[in-house]
Design a protein around this motif. Structure first.
Motif, short mmCIF file in Angstrom:
data_model
loop_
_atom_site.label_atom_id
_atom_site.label_comp_id
_atom_site.label_asym_id
_atom_site.label_seq_id
_atom_site.Cartn_x
_atom_site.Cartn_y
_atom_site.Cartn_z
N GLU A 30 23.42 19.30 35.43
CA GLU A 30 23.07 20.71 35.54
C GLU A 30 21.72 20.95 36.23
N THR A 31 20.71 20.19 35.86
CA THR A 31 19.36 20.49 36.34
C THR A 31 18.94 19.73 37.58
N LEU A 32 19.42 18.49 37.72
CA LEU A 32 19.04 17.69 38.89
C LEU A 32 20.18 17.61 39.91
N GLU A 83 12.42 21.67 34.66
CA GLU A 83 13.64 22.24 34.09
C GLU A 83 14.40 21.18 33.29
N PHE A 84 14.48 19.96 33.81
CA PHE A 84 15.14 18.87 33.10
C PHE A 84 14.46 18.63 31.75
N TYR A 85 13.14 18.54 31.73
CA TYR A 85 12.41 18.33 30.47
C TYR A 85 12.75 19.42 29.45
N ARG A 86 12.67 20.67 29.90
CA ARG A 86 12.88 21.81 29.00
C ARG A 86 14.31 21.85 28.46
N VAL A 87 15.27 21.77 29.35
CA VAL A 87 16.67 21.89 28.94
C VAL A 87 17.09 20.70 28.08
N LEU A 88 16.65 19.51 28.44
CA LEU A 88 17.02 18.35 27.64
C LEU A 88 16.45 18.46 26.23
N ALA A 89 15.21 18.87 26.11
CA ALA A 89 14.61 19.04 24.78
C ALA A 89 15.40 20.06 23.95
N ILE A 105 9.72 11.49 27.93
CA ILE A 105 10.44 11.22 29.18
C ILE A 105 9.44 10.76 30.25
N SER A 106 9.84 9.76 31.00
CA SER A 106 9.03 9.31 32.13
C SER A 106 9.93 9.09 33.34
#
Length: 130
Positions: A30-32, A83-89, A105-106
């Motif tokens: 979805e995000t990447l 966006e990936f950080y936010r949505v995954l959390a 996440i890194s």
């Protein structure tokens, strides 16, 4: 591609791990904007004594549900990563019971020539993949 490595404290069931992997992949697509069949995930489980994850001075309290995620990828823009950080959390919290404080996440960024998906070729370089 990307290649995801999950480091977890031992104790999760197979079903919990599968849900964690599935949710993470859904967010990645979805995000990447990764193709759905582009899925490379490895889980490493460790005894609690083998993982140290302090808070970097941010007053983050961690539990045994800690997920340390290392994502190796071609370059991604800043907005997509955020966006990936936010949505995954959000999704791991709602779908897997992983608190945002237990998610670290890194990104490790590399180039097209750093990937071979098999057959002894670098498919991004040969043009087999874009």
């Amino acid at each position: 591609m990307p290649f995801l490595r999950f480091d977890l404290i031992e104790g999760r069931s197979d079903a919990e791990i599968q849900r964690l992997l599935d949710v993470t992949h859904e967010v990645l697509v979805e995000t990447l904007h990764v193709p759905s069949r582009d899925r490379y995930q490895v889980v490493h489980q460790h005894p609690k004594s083998s993982i140290v994850a302090l808070d970097t001075g941010l007053d983050i309290n961690r539990t045994d549900k800690l997920v340390m995620l290392q994502l190796t990828s071609r370059p991604r823009d800043k907005a997509s990563k955020l966006e990936f950080y936010r949505v995954l959390a959000e999704r791991l919290s709602s779908s897997c019971g992983v608190a945002p404080t237990d998610l670290m996440i890194s990104f490790v960024i590399n180039a097209d020539e750093d990937w071979s998906f098999g057959m002894g070729r670098a498919q991004f370089v040969t043009g087999e993949l874009h």
